[in-house]
Write a protein that holds these residues in place. Structure first.
Motif, PDB file in Angstrom:
ATOM      1  N   HIS A  39      -5.850  -1.026   2.495  1.00 52.75           N
ATOM      2  CA  HIS A  39      -4.498  -1.315   2.011  1.00 52.75           C
ATOM      3  C   HIS A  39      -3.879  -0.066   1.392  1.00 52.75           C
ATOM      4  O   HIS A  39      -4.400   0.477   0.425  1.00 52.75           O
ATOM      5  CB  HIS A  39      -4.548  -2.456   0.993  1.00 52.75           C
ATOM      6  CG  HIS A  39      -5.125  -3.708   1.573  1.00 52.75           C
ATOM      7  ND1 HIS A  39      -4.360  -4.685   2.172  1.00 52.75           N
ATOM      8  CD2 HIS A  39      -6.411  -4.116   1.690  1.00 52.75           C
ATOM      9  CE1 HIS A  39      -5.147  -5.648   2.606  1.00 52.75           C
ATOM     10  NE2 HIS A  39      -6.399  -5.338   2.325  1.00 52.75           N
ATOM     11  N   HIS A  40      -2.768   0.368   1.989  1.00 55.43           N
ATOM     12  CA  HIS A  40      -2.114   1.614   1.592  1.00 55.43           C
ATOM     13  C   HIS A  40      -0.701   1.355   1.088  1.00 55.43           C
ATOM     14  O   HIS A  40      -0.092   0.354   1.450  1.00 55.43           O
ATOM     15  CB  HIS A  40      -2.048   2.576   2.787  1.00 55.43           C
ATOM     16  CG  HIS A  40      -3.373   2.826   3.436  1.00 55.43           C
ATOM     17  ND1 HIS A  40      -4.193   3.859   3.073  1.00 55.43           N
ATOM     18  CD2 HIS A  40      -4.026   2.147   4.406  1.00 55.43           C
ATOM     19  CE1 HIS A  40      -5.302   3.820   3.815  1.00 55.43           C
ATOM     20  NE2 HIS A  40      -5.230   2.792   4.618  1.00 55.43           N
ATOM     21  N   PRO A  41      -0.133   2.284   0.322  1.00 57.84           N
ATOM     22  CA  PRO A  41       1.287   2.144  -0.026  1.00 57.84           C
ATOM     23  C   PRO A  41       2.148   2.418   1.206  1.00 57.84           C
ATOM     24  O   PRO A  41       1.709   3.108   2.123  1.00 57.84           O
ATOM     25  CB  PRO A  41       1.514   3.226  -1.092  1.00 57.84           C
ATOM     26  CG  PRO A  41       0.338   4.130  -1.038  1.00 57.84           C
ATOM     27  CD  PRO A  41      -0.762   3.452  -0.289  1.00 57.84           C
ATOM     28  N   SER A  42       3.367   1.885   1.234  1.00 54.65           N
ATOM     29  CA  SER A  42       4.256   2.113   2.374  1.00 54.65           C
ATOM     30  C   SER A  42       4.654   3.587   2.434  1.00 54.65           C
ATOM     31  O   SER A  42       4.610   4.289   1.425  1.00 54.65           O
ATOM     32  CB  SER A  42       5.508   1.255   2.245  1.00 54.65           C
ATOM     33  OG  SER A  42       6.305   1.730   1.177  1.00 54.65           O
ATOM     34  N   ALA A  45      -3.109   8.057  -7.827  1.00 60.85           N
ATOM     35  CA  ALA A  45      -4.525   7.663  -7.909  1.00 60.85           C
ATOM     36  C   ALA A  45      -5.014   7.155  -6.554  1.00 60.85           C
ATOM     37  O   ALA A  45      -6.165   7.371  -6.176  1.00 60.85           O
ATOM     38  CB  ALA A  45      -4.714   6.593  -8.984  1.00 60.85           C
ATOM     39  N   HIS A  46      -4.134   6.498  -5.817  1.00 60.39           N
ATOM     40  CA  HIS A  46      -4.514   6.066  -4.462  1.00 60.39           C
ATOM     41  C   HIS A  46      -4.731   7.296  -3.563  1.00 60.39           C
ATOM     42  O   HIS A  46      -5.736   7.376  -2.845  1.00 60.39           O
ATOM     43  CB  HIS A  46      -3.458   5.144  -3.861  1.00 60.39           C
ATOM     44  CG  HIS A  46      -3.702   4.827  -2.413  1.00 60.39           C
ATOM     45  ND1 HIS A  46      -4.588   3.854  -2.006  1.00 60.39           N
ATOM     46  CD2 HIS A  46      -3.215   5.394  -1.276  1.00 60.39           C
ATOM     47  CE1 HIS A  46      -4.619   3.828  -0.676  1.00 60.39           C
ATOM     48  NE2 HIS A  46      -3.793   4.753  -0.205  1.00 60.39           N
ATOM     49  N   CYS A  47      -3.789   8.241  -3.607  1.00 60.69           N
ATOM     50  CA  CYS A  47      -3.890   9.439  -2.749  1.00 60.69           C
ATOM     51  C   CYS A  47      -5.155  10.235  -3.048  1.00 60.69           C
ATOM     52  O   CYS A  47      -5.721  10.872  -2.161  1.00 60.69           O
ATOM     53  CB  CYS A  47      -2.657  10.335  -2.916  1.00 60.69           C
ATOM     54  SG  CYS A  47      -1.153   9.628  -2.229  1.00 60.69           S
ATOM     55  N   LEU A  73      -7.931   9.041  -3.652  1.00 58.45           N
ATOM     56  CA  LEU A  73      -9.038   8.380  -2.962  1.00 58.45           C
ATOM     57  C   LEU A  73      -8.824   8.289  -1.452  1.00 58.45           C
ATOM     58  O   LEU A  73      -9.745   7.953  -0.711  1.00 58.45           O
ATOM     59  CB  LEU A  73      -9.220   6.957  -3.523  1.00 58.45           C
ATOM     60  CG  LEU A  73      -9.627   6.845  -4.991  1.00 58.45           C
ATOM     61  CD1 LEU A  73      -9.441   5.418  -5.494  1.00 58.45           C
ATOM     62  CD2 LEU A  73     -11.071   7.287  -5.177  1.00 58.45           C
ATOM     63  N   CYS A  74      -7.603   8.559  -0.993  1.00 53.54           N
ATOM     64  CA  CYS A  74      -7.253   8.301   0.409  1.00 53.54           C
ATOM     65  C   CYS A  74      -6.704   9.560   1.079  1.00 53.54           C
ATOM     66  O   CYS A  74      -5.564   9.953   0.844  1.00 53.54           O
ATOM     67  CB  CYS A  74      -6.218   7.174   0.467  1.00 53.54           C
ATOM     68  SG  CYS A  74      -5.653   6.812   2.136  1.00 53.54           S
ATOM     69  N   ASP A  75      -7.513  10.190   1.930  1.00 50.31           N
ATOM     70  CA  ASP A  75      -7.100  11.428   2.598  1.00 50.31           C
ATOM     71  C   ASP A  75      -5.859  11.233   3.459  1.00 50.31           C
ATOM     72  O   ASP A  75      -5.005  12.113   3.550  1.00 50.31           O
ATOM     73  CB  ASP A  75      -8.237  11.957   3.482  1.00 50.31           C
ATOM     74  CG  ASP A  75      -9.392  12.473   2.645  1.00 50.31           C
ATOM     75  OD1 ASP A  75      -9.164  12.745   1.450  1.00 50.31           O
ATOM     76  OD2 ASP A  75     -10.512  12.584   3.169  1.00 50.31           O
ATOM     77  N   GLN A  76      -5.795  10.073   4.081  1.00 52.11           N
ATOM     78  CA  GLN A  76      -4.689   9.772   4.987  1.00 52.11           C
ATOM     79  C   GLN A  76      -3.344   9.801   4.230  1.00 52.11           C
ATOM     80  O   GLN A  76      -2.389  10.434   4.671  1.00 52.11           O
ATOM     81  CB  GLN A  76      -4.961   8.381   5.536  1.00 52.11           C
ATOM     82  CG  GLN A  76      -4.099   7.897   6.648  1.00 52.11           C
ATOM     83  CD  GLN A  76      -4.447   6.431   6.949  1.00 52.11           C
ATOM     84  OE1 GLN A  76      -5.589   5.998   6.789  1.00 52.11           O
ATOM     85  NE2 GLN A  76      -3.459   5.667   7.372  1.00 52.11           N
ATOM     86  N   CYS A  77      -3.281   9.144   3.090  1.00 46.99           N
ATOM     87  CA  CYS A  77      -2.026   9.103   2.325  1.00 46.99           C
ATOM     88  C   CYS A  77      -1.766  10.453   1.648  1.00 46.99           C
ATOM     89  O   CYS A  77      -0.619  10.841   1.449  1.00 46.99           O
ATOM     90  CB  CYS A  77      -2.054   7.977   1.304  1.00 46.99           C
ATOM     91  SG  CYS A  77      -1.947   6.357   2.087  1.00 46.99           S
ATOM     92  N   GLN A  78      -2.847  11.144   1.302  1.00 49.44           N
ATOM     93  CA  GLN A  78      -2.678  12.475   0.727  1.00 49.44           C
ATOM     94  C   GLN A  78      -1.980  13.395   1.729  1.00 49.44           C
ATOM     95  O   GLN A  78      -1.107  14.176   1.377  1.00 49.44           O
ATOM     96  CB  GLN A  78      -4.053  13.045   0.385  1.00 49.44           C
ATOM     97  CG  GLN A  78      -4.026  14.068  -0.710  1.00 49.44           C
ATOM     98  CD  GLN A  78      -5.445  14.497  -1.054  1.00 49.44           C
ATOM     99  OE1 GLN A  78      -5.918  15.502  -0.559  1.00 49.44           O
ATOM    100  NE2 GLN A  78      -6.110  13.717  -1.885  1.00 49.44           N
TER     101      GLN A  78
END
Ligand SMILES: [Zn+2]
Lengths: 217, 202
Positions: free
Chosen positions: A4-7, A29-31, A33-38
């Motif tokens: 589950h990612h932010p839009s 904080a999500h980014c 942990l998440c390479d894709q959103c980063q």
């Protein structure tokens, strides 16, 4: 594996620095942990940078600027070491390292509500936005409730489940007024929550909780 | 992701590749040699654009100027944190500027003195940088020992900020100085303290 990612709209607004401190911190904080959103954030930053800096330059070299520029170069560059901090919170004898975004944000002490513990951040008041750390002890459950505004929940450690699914570290979930849910956690979890209105309990005796439900998130 | 949308190429947002390379070389010169002439060129290129951005976001000439000063100061002092393989110079300068502007807006709109921008959007990859907070505190203690070697003006700002724990704004008011002056005085004082310490350690 984060599901589950932010839009992408939210990530773009985050990159532009246009979200509240609370929401910016949660997306950050999500980014972390998440390479894709980063990567999405980096792309958005690059696009913004080009939009802003591609403007034709009108020369700025007035005396004032020359002086400002000169004064800056008098500063020694060694003075700017970036200290990387590691800040932990302790709950039920377990230490959790907080994400980079939360290294210096002011925190209040833990408050316990049975198996649920909450630590609220002291942030500026922007339209009633609140940010908290929420810890559910193993086997803990939050009674049935809906949200009067939006609620973002980011799993920092552990996992929890509700009627719609199972969420693990890095997952960020958005809930709004239409949603009724009662999250529970078998193994226990630590979450970061951002709400812009208090939650509302919907079932039986737990409605009594509405009297102090204001204070849960 | 193999399909190119050409989105950023079709808009007017175009900075020539040669120009990007030129900016990159300038920043490398600042990072490795503290090259003042290179910095002046960067300054001239970025300053009007930063001012325009600041004017738009902060709606004040004075604040836009503060944003320019703070952003370019970070470019000067933190140039070594820029890595060409992580992105373009303009993207890096944008992140520095955005972080600074974020904290300035919080201060103007909500009276918040704390700086969170560089926590929310770290300028360094946390997986690379490791630094010991304890030894950092230890260094600050030692710095205090060398305080007497500073000019009285410099001692005044260090004591105001670190011992009396005033905000930059409070101290500026008390001394009847612009906040920017207090900040730059503080930076110079800390740099001087650091050089004392290094001498005594070698
Ligand atoms: Zn993601």
């Amino acid at each position: 594996m984060i599901k589950h990612h932010p839009s992408s709209t939210l990530i773009a607004a985050h990159a532009a620095g246009e979200l509240s401190t609370a929401l910016s911190s949660a997306i950050s904080a999500h980014c972390e942990l998440c390479d894709q959103c980063q990567q999405l954030r980096r792309d958005a930053e690059s696009e913004l940078a080009f939009a802003i800096f591609a403007e034709p330059a009108t020369p700025a070299s007035t005396t004032m600027f020359a002086e400002l520029c000169h004064n800056i170069t008098e500063l020694p560059t060694a003075a700017a070491e970036v200290a990387q901090t590691s800040r932990y919170v302790c709950i039920n004898n377990h230490n959790y390292r907080l994400p980079n975004a939360l290294q210096h944000a002011k925190l209040q002490p833990w408050q316990r509500f049975g198996p649920i513990s909450r630590m609220r951040f002291e942030l500026e008041q922007t339209d009633g936005v609140r940010m908290s750390l929420l810890h559910m002890a193993a086997g803990g459950q939050i009674p049935h409730h809906t949200h009067q505004g939006q609620e973002f929940t980011l799993v920092l450690a552990g996992s929890f489940a509700d009627e719609d699914g199972h969420y693990q570290q890095g997952d960020i979930i958005l809930r709004n007024g239409q949603h009724q849910h009662s999250p529970q956690s078998d193994e226990g979890c630590l979450c970061l929550t951002v709400v812009d209105a208090p939650l509302h309990f919907t079932k039986g005796l737990s409605q009594v909780l509405n009297l102090f439900g204001q204070s849960l998130y | 992701m193999s399909i190119r949308t050409g989105h950023s190429m079709t808009s007017n947002n175009h900075v020539e590749p040669q120009q990007q390379q030129w900016l990159n070389q300038l920043l490398q010169r600042v990072a490795s040699n503290q090259d003042k002439a290179a910095f002046a060129e960067l300054f001239d290129w970025f300053a009007p654009k930063i001012l325009a951005y600041g004017q738009q976001r902060l709606r004040s000439h004075g604040l836009a100027r503060d944003l320019l000063q703070e952003t370019m100061t970070s470019v000067w002092t933190k140039a070594h944190l820029y890595h060409a393989d992580k992105g373009q110079v303009i993207t890096w300068v944008f992140t520095v500027m955005r972080n600074q502007c974020f904290d300035m807006l919080r201060k103007v709109q909500h009276n918040r003195e704390d700086c969170l921008g560089d926590d929310i959007w770290p300028l360094i990859d946390s997986r690379e940088a490791v630094s010991d907070q304890l030894s950092n505190n230890e260094q600050i203690k030692q710095m205090m020992k060398y305080l007497g070697n500073l000019s009285s003006q410099q001692q005044q700002v260090v004591q105001g900020i670190y011992l009396r724990e005033l905000t930059h704004q409070q101290l500026a008011q008390e001394l009847g100085l612009p906040e920017g002056t207090v900040k730059s005085r503080l930076r110079l004082a800390l740099a001087k303290l650091r050089s004392f310490m290094e001498k005594h350690h070698d």
